[in-house]
Design a protein around this motif. Sequence first.
Motif, PDB file in Angstrom:
ATOM      1  N   PHE A  88      -3.324  11.002 -12.882  1.00  0.00           N
ATOM      2  CA  PHE A  88      -3.256   9.693 -12.240  1.00  0.00           C
ATOM      3  C   PHE A  88      -3.023   9.875 -10.755  1.00  0.00           C
ATOM      4  O   PHE A  88      -2.081  10.546 -10.339  1.00  0.00           O
ATOM      5  N   ASN A  89      -3.899   9.265  -9.948  1.00  0.00           N
ATOM      6  CA  ASN A  89      -3.735   9.236  -8.497  1.00  0.00           C
ATOM      7  C   ASN A  89      -3.724   7.771  -8.088  1.00  0.00           C
ATOM      8  O   ASN A  89      -4.710   7.061  -8.276  1.00  0.00           O
ATOM      9  N   LYS A  90      -2.589   7.314  -7.545  1.00  0.00           N
ATOM     10  CA  LYS A  90      -2.457   5.903  -7.198  1.00  0.00           C
ATOM     11  C   LYS A  90      -1.952   5.747  -5.777  1.00  0.00           C
ATOM     12  O   LYS A  90      -1.052   6.473  -5.336  1.00  0.00           O
ATOM     13  N   VAL A  91      -2.529   4.783  -5.071  1.00  0.00           N
ATOM     14  CA  VAL A  91      -2.058   4.395  -3.750  1.00  0.00           C
ATOM     15  C   VAL A  91      -1.752   2.905  -3.776  1.00  0.00           C
ATOM     16  O   VAL A  91      -2.519   2.103  -4.319  1.00  0.00           O
ATOM     17  N   MET A  92      -0.630   2.539  -3.172  1.00  0.00           N
ATOM     18  CA  MET A  92      -0.269   1.135  -2.988  1.00  0.00           C
ATOM     19  C   MET A  92       0.030   0.922  -1.513  1.00  0.00           C
ATOM     20  O   MET A  92       0.936   1.558  -0.965  1.00  0.00           O
ATOM     21  N   GLU A  93      -0.744   0.066  -0.867  1.00  0.00           N
ATOM     22  CA  GLU A  93      -0.509  -0.275   0.537  1.00  0.00           C
ATOM     23  C   GLU A  93       0.125  -1.657   0.590  1.00  0.00           C
ATOM     24  O   GLU A  93      -0.392  -2.610   0.005  1.00  0.00           O
ATOM     25  N   VAL A  94       1.253  -1.767   1.288  1.00  0.00           N
ATOM     26  CA  VAL A  94       2.046  -2.998   1.284  1.00  0.00           C
ATOM     27  C   VAL A  94       2.321  -3.446   2.713  1.00  0.00           C
ATOM     28  O   VAL A  94       2.980  -2.745   3.485  1.00  0.00           O
ATOM     29  N   GLU A  95       1.812  -4.610   3.054  1.00  0.00           N
ATOM     30  CA  GLU A  95       2.071  -5.221   4.362  1.00  0.00           C
ATOM     31  C   GLU A  95       3.081  -6.344   4.157  1.00  0.00           C
ATOM     32  O   GLU A  95       2.792  -7.330   3.474  1.00  0.00           O
ATOM     33  N   VAL A  96       4.290  -6.186   4.733  1.00  0.00           N
ATOM     34  CA  VAL A  96       5.348  -7.184   4.587  1.00  0.00           C
ATOM     35  C   VAL A  96       5.542  -7.845   5.945  1.00  0.00           C
ATOM     36  O   VAL A  96       6.059  -7.231   6.879  1.00  0.00           O
ATOM     37  N   ALA A  97       5.149  -9.103   6.044  1.00  0.00           N
ATOM     38  CA  ALA A  97       5.160  -9.806   7.328  1.00  0.00           C
ATOM     39  C   ALA A  97       6.571 -10.286   7.686  1.00  0.00           C
ATOM     40  O   ALA A  97       7.533 -10.111   6.917  1.00  0.00           O
ATOM     41  N   ASP A  98       6.693 -10.936   8.827  1.00  0.00           N
ATOM     42  CA  ASP A  98       7.991 -11.395   9.332  1.00  0.00           C
ATOM     43  C   ASP A  98       8.675 -12.311   8.311  1.00  0.00           C
ATOM     44  O   ASP A  98       8.071 -13.265   7.795  1.00  0.00           O
ATOM     45  N   GLY A  99       9.933 -12.015   8.032  1.00  0.00           N
ATOM     46  CA  GLY A  99      10.730 -12.855   7.142  1.00  0.00           C
ATOM     47  C   GLY A  99      10.333 -12.783   5.686  1.00  0.00           C
ATOM     48  O   GLY A  99      10.860 -13.538   4.866  1.00  0.00           O
ATOM     49  N   ALA A 100       9.433 -11.891   5.318  1.00  0.00           N
ATOM     50  CA  ALA A 100       8.972 -11.778   3.929  1.00  0.00           C
ATOM     51  C   ALA A 100       9.790 -10.737   3.180  1.00  0.00           C
ATOM     52  O   ALA A 100      10.512  -9.932   3.771  1.00  0.00           O
ATOM     53  N   ALA A 101       9.658 -10.755   1.838  1.00  0.00           N
ATOM     54  CA  ALA A 101      10.396  -9.814   0.997  1.00  0.00           C
ATOM     55  C   ALA A 101       9.488  -9.283  -0.108  1.00  0.00           C
ATOM     56  O   ALA A 101       8.777 -10.053  -0.762  1.00  0.00           O
ATOM     57  N   PHE A 102       9.533  -7.980  -0.305  1.00  0.00           N
ATOM     58  CA  PHE A 102       8.767  -7.323  -1.367  1.00  0.00           C
ATOM     59  C   PHE A 102       9.718  -6.482  -2.201  1.00  0.00           C
ATOM     60  O   PHE A 102      10.458  -5.645  -1.673  1.00  0.00           O
ATOM     61  N   HIS A 103       9.700  -6.710  -3.517  1.00  0.00           N
ATOM     62  CA  HIS A 103      10.531  -5.953  -4.446  1.00  0.00           C
ATOM     63  C   HIS A 103       9.623  -5.228  -5.432  1.00  0.00           C
ATOM     64  O   HIS A 103       8.689  -5.818  -5.986  1.00  0.00           O
ATOM     65  N   HIS A 104       9.917  -3.965  -5.670  1.00  0.00           N
ATOM     66  CA  HIS A 104       9.057  -3.122  -6.492  1.00  0.00           C
ATOM     67  C   HIS A 104       9.930  -2.291  -7.441  1.00  0.00           C
ATOM     68  O   HIS A 104      10.856  -1.608  -7.001  1.00  0.00           O
ATOM     69  N   VAL A 105       9.635  -2.390  -8.739  1.00  0.00           N
ATOM     70  CA  VAL A 105      10.350  -1.598  -9.742  1.00  0.00           C
ATOM     71  C   VAL A 105       9.310  -0.991 -10.674  1.00  0.00           C
ATOM     72  O   VAL A 105       8.458  -1.703 -11.212  1.00  0.00           O
ATOM     73  N   ARG A 106       9.376   0.310 -10.864  1.00  0.00           N
ATOM     74  CA  ARG A 106       8.410   0.953 -11.759  1.00  0.00           C
ATOM     75  C   ARG A 106       9.112   1.961 -12.659  1.00  0.00           C
ATOM     76  O   ARG A 106      10.159   2.507 -12.327  1.00  0.00           O
ATOM     77  N   ALA A 107       8.475   2.199 -13.805  1.00  0.00           N
ATOM     78  CA  ALA A 107       8.970   3.171 -14.769  1.00  0.00           C
ATOM     79  C   ALA A 107       7.829   4.102 -15.146  1.00  0.00           C
ATOM     80  O   ALA A 107       6.755   3.643 -15.538  1.00  0.00           O
ATOM     81  N   GLN A 108       8.067   5.375 -14.991  1.00  0.00           N
ATOM     82  CA  GLN A 108       7.112   6.394 -15.399  1.00  0.00           C
ATOM     83  C   GLN A 108       7.662   7.001 -16.687  1.00  0.00           C
ATOM     84  O   GLN A 108       8.647   7.716 -16.670  1.00  0.00           O
ATOM     85  N   GLY A 109       7.007   6.687 -17.810  1.00  0.00           N
ATOM     86  CA  GLY A 109       7.627   6.840 -19.130  1.00  0.00           C
ATOM     87  C   GLY A 109       7.726   8.229 -19.704  1.00  0.00           C
ATOM     88  O   GLY A 109       7.578   9.229 -19.015  1.00  0.00           O
ATOM     89  N   ARG A 110       7.928   8.301 -21.027  1.00  0.00           N
ATOM     90  CA  ARG A 110       8.359   9.529 -21.674  1.00  0.00           C
ATOM     91  C   ARG A 110       7.218  10.454 -22.117  1.00  0.00           C
ATOM     92  O   ARG A 110       7.469  11.484 -22.726  1.00  0.00           O
ATOM     93  N   ASP A 111       5.977  10.095 -21.867  1.00  0.00           N
ATOM     94  CA  ASP A 111       4.866  10.981 -22.241  1.00  0.00           C
ATOM     95  C   ASP A 111       4.943  12.257 -21.406  1.00  0.00           C
ATOM     96  O   ASP A 111       4.820  12.230 -20.192  1.00  0.00           O
ATOM     97  N   HIS A 112       5.109  13.391 -22.057  1.00  0.00           N
ATOM     98  CA  HIS A 112       5.502  14.593 -21.335  1.00  0.00           C
ATOM     99  C   HIS A 112       4.356  15.278 -20.604  1.00  0.00           C
ATOM    100  O   HIS A 112       4.576  15.964 -19.606  1.00  0.00           O
ATOM    101  N   GLU A 113       3.117  15.134 -21.042  1.00  0.00           N
ATOM    102  CA  GLU A 113       2.043  15.960 -20.501  1.00  0.00           C
ATOM    103  C   GLU A 113       1.299  15.328 -19.316  1.00  0.00           C
ATOM    104  O   GLU A 113       0.334  15.911 -18.818  1.00  0.00           O
ATOM    105  N   ARG A 114       1.712  14.153 -18.880  1.00  0.00           N
ATOM    106  CA  ARG A 114       0.980  13.500 -17.805  1.00  0.00           C
ATOM    107  C   ARG A 114       1.132  14.258 -16.480  1.00  0.00           C
ATOM    108  O   ARG A 114       2.114  14.979 -16.254  1.00  0.00           O
ATOM    109  N   GLN A 115       0.151  14.082 -15.607  1.00  0.00           N
ATOM    110  CA  GLN A 115       0.179  14.613 -14.246  1.00  0.00           C
ATOM    111  C   GLN A 115      -0.102  13.434 -13.323  1.00  0.00           C
ATOM    112  O   GLN A 115      -1.086  12.717 -13.508  1.00  0.00           O
TER     113      GLN A 115
END
Length: 429
Positions: free
Chosen positions: A204-231
Motif C-alpha cells: 500500500f502506497n498512500k498520500v494524503m494532502e491536506v490544506e487547512v485554511a485560516d481558522g479551520a480544523a482538521f482531525h485525523h485518526v487512523r488504525a493500521q490493523g493486525r494483519d501481519h504480512e502487509r507492507q
Amino acid sequence: MALPQVKQDATDARLAALTMPEGSGWATAAREDALARVQAMGLPGRRDEYWKFTRPDLLTSVEPKPAAIFANDETPLFSEIDRVRLVFVDGVFDPSQSDDPALAGVEIDRLADATQTDIHWARDVYGVLEARGQKPVERPLAALNTAFATDGVMIRATGKAKLPVSLVYLHQSETSDAILHHCIKVEPGAELTVLENGPAAARFNKVMEVEVADGAAFHHVRAQGRDHERQAVTHIFARLGTESTFKSFTMTSNGIMTRNECIVELTGDDAIAHVAGACLGDGDFHHDDTVFITHDAQNCESRQVFKKVLRNGATGVFQGKILVQPDAQKTDGYQISQSLLLDDDSNFYAKPELEIYADDVQCSHGSTSGAIDETALFYLRSRGIPEPKAQDLMVLAFLAEAIEEIDNKAIAEDVLVRLSAWLERRRKG
C-alpha cells in the motif's frame, strides 16, 4: 548529478511496471511533474540518510511480496461512531459497500472523476503540497504516488462537516499493489474529521494532502490493523493557515513493514499541529514514523508524541524534526518518542532533531527506551492481578499520552477498547 547505477536500475524497473492514468490537462501536468521528480531523485535506498534504519526494498520492488488475507472476526473499528463510510477494496473504490457521500455534508469526489474535469478545486492541491514537501528531504515514494495513483477521494469542507468521513480499506488479493491519493481542503472556519482503517492491500502506497485554511480544523485518526504480512508506506502533507488546527493520530498493530511519514508546514500565525502515534509490534515487525514539522509563522504550537511497545524481536523507528524558520518567533515545539521493550531482542532507533533559526522560542525533544518497571509490576501483582494482565495494564498506561491527543472522546475510547482487546487476545495466545 547522475544517479548511482544500482538506484537508476531499480527506479527504471519500477517505473517500467507502472502506467500513468489518463486525465485532463492539469492532472496530466501534475503527474508528469511528479514523474520527473522520481526520475531525478531515484527510489530510496539504504544509503539515503532518512532510510538508514529502514530497508525500502519491500516498498520499491517491481512486484509486491504476497500478503496472506487476514481473517478478521472483530467488530469493525469505529463501528460505534456515527460516520460516512467510503470503502476501497485493494485500492479501488467500491460504491456498493459505501454510504452516500452527501451524508457527510461536504463535497466528495473520486480522484478518477476529478482528474477528468478541466476545472476542479483539487488542481491547487494535487501534487502541490507533495512537491513542497520534497525539500529539504526527498520523498520519492510520495512523488511516485502522485504520478501513478489510480484512485482516492477529493474532500472539500466549507463548513463544519455533519459526520466524520471514514475511509475503509479492504484487502482481498494476496498480490494487490494499491496506490491511493487523497486531497483534502478545509476552507476558512470549516471543520472536518477523517477516520481511516483497514489493511488496504498486500502493498500500500498512500498520500494524503491536506490544506487547512485560516481558522479551520482538521482531525485525523487512523488504525493500521493486525494483519501481519502487509507492507505499507503512507504520507501526509499538510499546510496550515492562521489560527488553524491539524491533529493526526495513528494506531498500528503488526505489519511486516510500515513507514508513516508526516510533513507539516505552519504558514499562518497562531496555528496548532499535533502528530501522535501508538504502536504494538510483535515478531517480524518493522515500524517507522518519520515526521518533519516546519514553523514558518509566529506564535505557533507543534506536538509530536510517539509511543512504541515492542517484543519478540520487533523493530521500531522514530525520526522526528522540528525546523524553526528565522521569522517564526514565539514558537512552542515539543517532541517525545519512547519505546517499551518487552524483551532483549527488540530494537528501537530514534533520531530526534531540532533546527532553530529564531531566538524567541520554546522547543524541546526527548527520547527514551526501556523495559517494564519491575517495581510497578510487583505492586500490581501484590494486589492480586496476574502478571500478564498487570503487564497489559502498564502497556496501556504507557500508550495513554499518545491516545490523549485524540480530541473526540468517543473515538479515543474506541481506540483504547480495541487496544485492550488486542492485548488480551495476544495474552491468551
